[in-house]
Structure formats: C-alpha cells, structure tokens
Design an enzyme around this catalytic site. Structure first.
Site, short mmCIF file in Angstrom:
data_model
loop_
_atom_site.label_atom_id
_atom_site.label_comp_id
_atom_site.label_asym_id
_atom_site.label_seq_id
_atom_site.Cartn_x
_atom_site.Cartn_y
_atom_site.Cartn_z
N ASN A 124 8.34 -39.19 24.89
CA ASN A 124 7.72 -37.73 24.53
C ASN A 124 7.77 -37.96 23.02
O ASN A 124 8.46 -37.68 22.19
CB ASN A 124 9.08 -36.76 24.90
CG ASN A 124 8.59 -35.62 24.10
OD1 ASN A 124 7.28 -34.82 23.51
ND2 ASN A 124 9.72 -34.42 24.26
N LYS B 52 7.07 -35.35 21.12
CA LYS B 52 7.46 -33.83 19.94
C LYS B 52 6.30 -33.90 18.77
O LYS B 52 4.91 -33.96 19.88
CB LYS B 52 8.22 -34.10 19.85
CG LYS B 52 9.78 -34.72 21.02
CD LYS B 52 11.18 -34.69 20.45
CE LYS B 52 12.15 -35.12 21.82
NZ LYS B 52 12.74 -35.28 21.67
N HIS C 9 12.17 -28.45 28.70
CA HIS C 9 13.12 -29.44 27.82
C HIS C 9 14.19 -28.32 27.19
O HIS C 9 13.27 -27.60 26.81
CB HIS C 9 12.05 -30.76 26.50
CG HIS C 9 12.24 -31.32 25.78
ND1 HIS C 9 13.13 -31.01 24.27
CD2 HIS C 9 12.29 -32.71 26.07
CE1 HIS C 9 13.25 -32.07 24.50
NE2 HIS C 9 13.53 -33.14 25.14
N GLU D 79 14.42 -29.07 23.82
CA GLU D 79 14.19 -27.85 22.20
C GLU D 79 13.29 -26.27 23.18
O GLU D 79 13.16 -25.78 22.26
CB GLU D 79 12.95 -29.26 21.68
CG GLU D 79 14.06 -29.97 21.69
CD GLU D 79 13.61 -30.95 21.34
OE1 GLU D 79 12.22 -31.74 21.22
OE2 GLU D 79 14.35 -32.23 20.98
N GLU E 183 18.92 -35.39 30.04
CA GLU E 183 18.46 -35.50 28.66
C GLU E 183 19.98 -34.83 28.25
O GLU E 183 19.60 -33.42 27.88
CB GLU E 183 17.60 -34.99 28.06
CG GLU E 183 16.18 -35.16 28.35
CD GLU E 183 15.14 -35.03 27.72
OE1 GLU E 183 14.84 -36.61 27.26
OE2 GLU E 183 14.89 -34.42 27.55
N GLY F 88 17.98 -37.20 19.65
CA GLY F 88 18.35 -37.68 18.59
C GLY F 88 18.74 -37.32 17.37
O GLY F 88 18.83 -37.76 15.81
N SER G 186 18.20 -40.50 23.21
CA SER G 186 18.49 -41.81 21.86
C SER G 186 18.02 -43.43 22.82
O SER G 186 19.13 -43.64 22.89
CB SER G 186 19.87 -41.86 21.10
OG SER G 186 19.66 -40.79 20.52
P1 13P Z 1 14.96 -39.32 22.00
O1 13P Z 1 15.06 -40.47 22.41
O2 13P Z 1 14.89 -38.99 19.85
O3 13P Z 1 16.38 -38.85 21.47
O4 13P Z 1 14.43 -38.10 22.02
C1 13P Z 1 14.86 -37.87 23.58
C2 13P Z 1 14.33 -36.68 24.59
O5 13P Z 1 14.46 -35.27 23.83
C3 13P Z 1 12.85 -37.01 24.84
O6 13P Z 1 11.70 -35.88 25.72
#
Ligand code: 13P
Length: 259
Positions: A6, A8, A90, A92, A162, A168, A208
């Site tokens: 992903n 983003k 997600h 976010e 997640e 992140g 992560s």
């Molecule tokens: P990271 O791997 O950067 O922690 O992000 C995970 C994520 O949100 C994938 O959708």
C-alpha cells in the site's frame, strides 16, 4: 500467501512506473505467493496497462454509484482500469477521513458487486489495547463490515489486521500478538460462516512489517501474508518480504502434500 503493498500518497508517476520496471526485471515471484501493489489512484489506469508481476490494487473506492458525485469514483471504474483488489476500511481512512462502519460496509458491497476482491482492514488503537478491548474492537469491525455478506462472496474477501499503533511507527506487533488476533479473527469467521470458509480467507498482518521481521510474522499459523506500507516503496525491500512469504508458502505446500 499474499503480500500487498500500500503506497499510500507516495511516489511520483515516474517513480511508480520505474518500480514496475524493476519488479518486472526481477526473477519470477515465488510459487504460492500472490503479490499486489496499490499505487495512488491517479496512476491506476496507466499502471493497469503495464505488464508486471503484480496484481493491481486500489487504496480506496467510493461508497456511491455512478451519477452526480463530483470527485468520486466507482468500483466499476476501478475494474475498467484493470484494478483487481481494493483496500477498504484502512484506519487512515476511518480515522483521518471520517469513514464510519456504515460507509466501510457499503464500500465492501460496491467492490464485491463490481466483481473485485476486497482487502478489508481492521485494527485497534493503542488505547484499545491498553484498556484490553482490542479483541472486541476488531471483531466488532468484522461484524459491521463483513457479517452481512453471503458465504459465496467470501471467496473474494481478504482480511488485513493492522494495529493502528504499529502503522508507520516502527513498532511491530510481536508474532504472538499477531497470531492471537489472527486466531480470534479466524475463530470469528468459523462461527459466522464455516470451517472451510474460515480456513480459506487470507488473513494479512500490517504494521511496520519489513524484511527483518517478515519471516517471523509469516511463520505464524494464522498469518497468510502482509499488507505493507513503508517497506513496499522500495522494490528490493518489497521483494525481500515477498520472498519471506515464498519460504512460508513452500513449507505450507509441503505440509499439505504430506497430510
Ligand atoms: P507501514 O508498513 O508503513 O507500517 O504501513 C502499514 C499499512 O498501513 C499498510 O496498509
């Protein structure tokens, strides 16, 4: 096993095409591993024209159908651009863009109606975990997003767990934390549907996940791959995670053949 990247809101269009070129020049993806990349939405139509060894994913979709919806894009439009998988729910989007459970469930429906596969995200906040409501939170998200679906559509559902506190942040769930939540999700699916459906649905871990911890996370019995953010931006590190999934896939295929 399934490894999904992903991106983003990262990468220029040229960088995205360069990533696809580098992936194409690599040796074949390992047997037993599906690989998906979800670039930013404006790149999808062009990336859907490329020959590269990844399924094309979208990071979002509208909850609305066609018509007077300025700025929105339907699941059918994504399908027409070559998209195969759509990430829905997600954190976010839930927390940063006001998507409530109802909107998430509607998006799940739209994706499945368009014949695409949904990567349904769930996960708890740090506060949820500290107050010991993390299982309730995740299973409630499963209920509101998935439970209304008839069993025959579940073949096009992937679940991504997640934990928000691991996204992140460089903090990763331990293999034990990932496995216990995945086992709870698998158990929930078994109760809501049946054993064979529950065992078929890929359960991805995200937060992560990187080359240094992918082997340990993927080795967990109920972890069937990963949804990768930061480490999916670089083709070499993404490929290293895909290869970790390949090692686990080889072991699982071996067990299947011998059982
Ligand atoms: P990271 O791997 O950067 O922690 O992000 C995970 C994520 O949100 C994938 O959708």
């Amino acid at each position: 096993m399934f490894v999904a990247g992903n991106w983003k809101s990262n990468k220029s269009f040229n960088e995205a095409k360069e990533f696809a070129n580098v992936m194409s020049a690599m040796s074949a993806m390992p047997e037993g591993v599906e690989v998906m990349v979800a670039p930013p939405t404006p790149y999808l139509a062009a990336m859907g024209q490329l020959e590269w060894p990844c399924r094309l994913g979208a990071q979002n979709v509208s909850a609305t159908g066609p018509g007077a919806q300025t700025g929105e894009y339907t699941a059918e439009m994504l399908a027409g651009c070559g998209v195969q998988d759509v990430i829905v729910g997600h954190s976010e989007r839930r927390d940063g863009h006001g998507e409530d459970d109802e909107a998430v469930a509607e998006k799940v429906n739209r994706v499945l109606e368009a014949g695409l596969r949904v990567v349904f995200c769930c996960g708890e906040s740090l506060q949820d975990r500290q107050t010991d409501v993390h299982f309730d939170k995740v299973l409630r998200q499963m209920g509101s997003g998935i439970l209304h679906l008839p069993v025959e559509l579940l073949d096009r559902v992937v679940v991504a767990y997640e934990p928000i506190w691991a996204i992140g942040t460089g903090l990763t769930a331990t293999a034990e934390q990932a496995q216990e939540m995945h086992a709870a999700i698998r158990g929930w699916l078994r109760e809501a549907y049946d054993e064979s459906t529950a065992s078929r649905i890929p359960l991805l871990y995200g937060g992560s996940c990187k080359p240094g911890n992918a082997d340990e996370l993927f080795a967990c019995a109920d972890v069937d791959g990963g949804l990768i953010g930061g480490a999916a931006l670089d083709p070499e590190s993404f490929r290293a995670i895909v290869d970790a999934a390949g090692r686990v896939a080889a072991t699982r295929m071996h067990v299947d053949t011998n059982s």
